[in-house]
Write an enzyme that holds these catalytic residues in place. Structure first.
Site, PDB file in Angstrom:
ATOM      1  N   ASN A 125      86.286  35.122  53.368  1.00 46.17           N
ATOM      2  CA  ASN A 125      86.723  36.231  52.563  1.00 46.17           C
ATOM      3  C   ASN A 125      85.658  37.227  52.767  1.00 46.17           C
ATOM      4  O   ASN A 125      84.522  36.971  53.020  1.00 46.17           O
ATOM      5  CB  ASN A 125      86.796  35.944  51.165  1.00 46.17           C
ATOM      6  CG  ASN A 125      88.203  35.080  50.767  1.00 46.17           C
ATOM      7  OD1 ASN A 125      89.026  35.007  51.306  1.00 46.17           O
ATOM      8  ND2 ASN A 125      87.673  34.062  50.084  1.00 46.17           N
TER       9      ASN A 125
ATOM     10  N   LYS B 103      76.153  41.046  63.873  1.00 49.37           N
ATOM     11  CA  LYS B 103      75.241  39.651  63.971  1.00 49.37           C
ATOM     12  C   LYS B 103      76.480  38.541  63.611  1.00 49.37           C
ATOM     13  O   LYS B 103      77.056  38.451  62.572  1.00 49.37           O
ATOM     14  CB  LYS B 103      74.334  39.751  62.747  1.00 49.37           C
ATOM     15  CG  LYS B 103      73.164  40.653  63.271  1.00 49.37           C
ATOM     16  CD  LYS B 103      72.210  39.901  64.350  1.00 49.37           C
ATOM     17  CE  LYS B 103      71.583  38.801  64.042  1.00 49.37           C
ATOM     18  NZ  LYS B 103      70.589  38.976  62.834  1.00 49.37           N
ATOM     19  N   HIS B 104      76.552  37.457  64.451  1.00 53.04           N
ATOM     20  CA  HIS B 104      77.081  36.324  64.246  1.00 53.04           C
ATOM     21  C   HIS B 104      78.414  36.653  63.935  1.00 53.04           C
ATOM     22  O   HIS B 104      79.174  36.161  63.020  1.00 53.04           O
ATOM     23  CB  HIS B 104      76.391  35.386  63.146  1.00 53.04           C
ATOM     24  CG  HIS B 104      75.248  34.800  63.880  1.00 53.04           C
ATOM     25  ND1 HIS B 104      75.285  34.038  64.840  1.00 53.04           N
ATOM     26  CD2 HIS B 104      73.937  35.009  63.604  1.00 53.04           C
ATOM     27  CE1 HIS B 104      74.146  33.514  65.054  1.00 53.04           C
ATOM     28  NE2 HIS B 104      73.187  34.216  64.535  1.00 53.04           N
TER      29      HIS B 104
ATOM     30  N   HIS C   8      89.327  35.303  61.018  1.00 54.46           N
ATOM     31  CA  HIS C   8      88.579  33.873  61.279  1.00 54.46           C
ATOM     32  C   HIS C   8      88.652  33.740  62.677  1.00 54.46           C
ATOM     33  O   HIS C   8      89.420  34.244  63.416  1.00 54.46           O
ATOM     34  CB  HIS C   8      89.542  32.712  60.682  1.00 54.46           C
ATOM     35  CG  HIS C   8      89.274  32.849  59.264  1.00 54.46           C
ATOM     36  ND1 HIS C   8      88.229  32.553  58.632  1.00 54.46           N
ATOM     37  CD2 HIS C   8      90.272  33.120  58.222  1.00 54.46           C
ATOM     38  CE1 HIS C   8      88.303  32.664  57.114  1.00 54.46           C
ATOM     39  NE2 HIS C   8      89.673  32.959  56.952  1.00 54.46           N
TER      40      HIS C   8
END
Length: 434
Positions: free
Chosen positions: A273, A110-111, A434
């Site tokens: 993180n 999810k996302h 990221h």
């Protein structure tokens, strides 16, 4: 319909050549529904155009030819921007898990972070009841997805699924009953594909991943008009990485190593993180995207706590009104675990699922039950900077820890592990994402 700039350099210049110009020409593949949000009307995907490098050195031309392929085929549905971000990250995760552990692997995304991930190991009777499945009827691949989905079922609602193996009919039947946006897998049995194509009124997104696809060595992305480049994180997580045990207790059994591999690969594809708790070949708590690492541990711990308390006899024994849907029963059980935190209107809405109000699950009962939580493995995408991470982890049954090490306070963190009798390995690889 290509996107290009002036020809100058090559597909993936070594990072030591970072001062040189680089040309990348993209070939249009298809439009997407929209970008991250509906008002971002333009959205599309492109592949690298190999024609740009056909006269280059052979290794560069060969890499360009492979990287210009699509890593998947669309078998059904119309993909969206976030769908494909989830798919590409989840696909890499399950392929790496399968390669590392030689077991069927599943991820529930999810996302652009995993809500859960797992490998295909048996589900015991208690968890089969909690997950509302017949464990004896599950194939290893179906078991892997059930376990991935139930790490955090609330977060997995509307997930994007990745599976490492060809999807069989049993796994498709499990997926059919879940609210999910799409799936990527290396293939599908005929009956499985028919079942999945029927989801969401025929709009369920079904992708067939290409296991032979090899991505370019370097990655590029644009942010606010600036192009960023880096070497792709092609570090392979293996069991051997967990041999460097730095605590006094050196006993890290095979089951803990499997969980360490699983949790570390999961962290590799989780927004940093991040930390993750694993037990029995299943992620049971993922703490993603927090600026403070100890907050990651607390977040993941809160999910682990709920996962474990779902196994409490009072939770399993709740009696619902006739006709109550499966997803309503699941959400009601999750609410019951922390019933005392409900507002008045919230409790009133919750009680509609019962003929009479259930007997509360008291704080003392939860505290006593949680004492049985043990043998949990914790992995982190980077070093633990302070012992507070270990102190928090000790409250959630953590016995084994996997982390890169490299902090100035490594010894203090190791000392804290020794105080709790934990086993900690330093594998030396940071996996920020990221």
């Amino acid at each position: 319909r290509n996107i290009s700039s002036r020809p100058n350099h090559n597909l993936s210049a070594p990072m030591s050549d970072s001062s040189k110009d680089t040309t990348r020409v993209y070939k249009f593949v298809r439009n997407l529904k929209y970008g991250c949000n509906p008002h971002q009307k333009f959205a599309a995907i492109y592949t690298l155009d190999p024609e740009t490098w056909k006269n280059s050195e052979k290794d560069i031309a060969d890499e360009a030819k492979n990287a210009s392929k699509m890593p998947f085929k669309v078998l059904n549905g119309n993909p969206g921007y976030i769908n494909l971000l989830d798919a590409m990250n989840a696909w890499q995760l399950v392929l790496e898990l399968k390669a590392a552990l030689n077991l069927p692997a599943a991820a529930s995304f999810k996302h652009v972070s995993p809500a859960g991930a797992a490998v295909g190991m048996p589900i015991d009777e208690t968890l089969a009841e909690v997950y509302d499945v017949d464990a004896k009827a599950l194939t290893p691949l179906a078991a892997a997805y059930i376990r991935a989905r139930h790490a955090d079922p609330k977060s997995s609602f509307g997930d994007f699924v990745a599976l490492s193996d060809k999807v069989d009919e049993q796994t498709a039947k499990i997926l059919k009953r879940e609210v999910s946006d799409g799936i990527i897998a290396p293939g599908y049995d005929e009956k499985a594909l028919e079942i999945l194509k029927g989801k969401k009124g025929g709009k369920y997104l079904v992708l067939e991943g290409d296991v032979t696809f090899k991505p370019p060595a370097n990655e590029y992305r644009e942010v606010y008009g600036l192009c960023f480049a880096q070497k792709r994180n092609d570090t392979i997580v293996t069991k051997k990485m967990f041999e460097n045990v730095v605590t006094k207790n050196k006993d890290m059994p095979e089951a803990a190593v499997i969980d360490g591999v699983l949790a570390t690969i999961c962290a590799k594809y989780t927004q940093s993180n991040s930390v993750g708790f694993a037990k029995g070949g299943q992620m049971v708590g993922v703490g993603a995207g927090q600026q403070s690492r100890v907050d990651c541990v607390k977040l993941a711990g809160s999910k682990l706590r709920i996962w474990y308390l779902r196994q409490h006899p009072k939770v399993r024994g709740l009696k619902f009104k006739k006709g109550c849907k499966r997803v309503e029963r699941l959400n009601a059980k999750l609410s019951y675990i922390d019933e005392a935190d409900m507002t008045g209107p919230e409790r009133k809405a919750w009680l509609q699922y019962f003929d009479s109000a259930p007997e509360p699950l008291t704080e003392q009962e939860k505290k006593e039950f949680l004492k049985g939580l043990a043998g949990v493995t914790l992995a982190s995408d980077a070093f633990f900077p302070f012992r507070d991470n270990i102190d928090v982890a000790s409250k959630y049954g953590v016995k084994y820890i996997a982390q890169p090490g490299g902090s100035n306070r490594d010894q203090a963190v190791t000392d804290a592990c020794d105080e709790y009798g934990m086993v900690m390995a330093h594998h030396g690889i940071r996996v920020f994402h990221h």
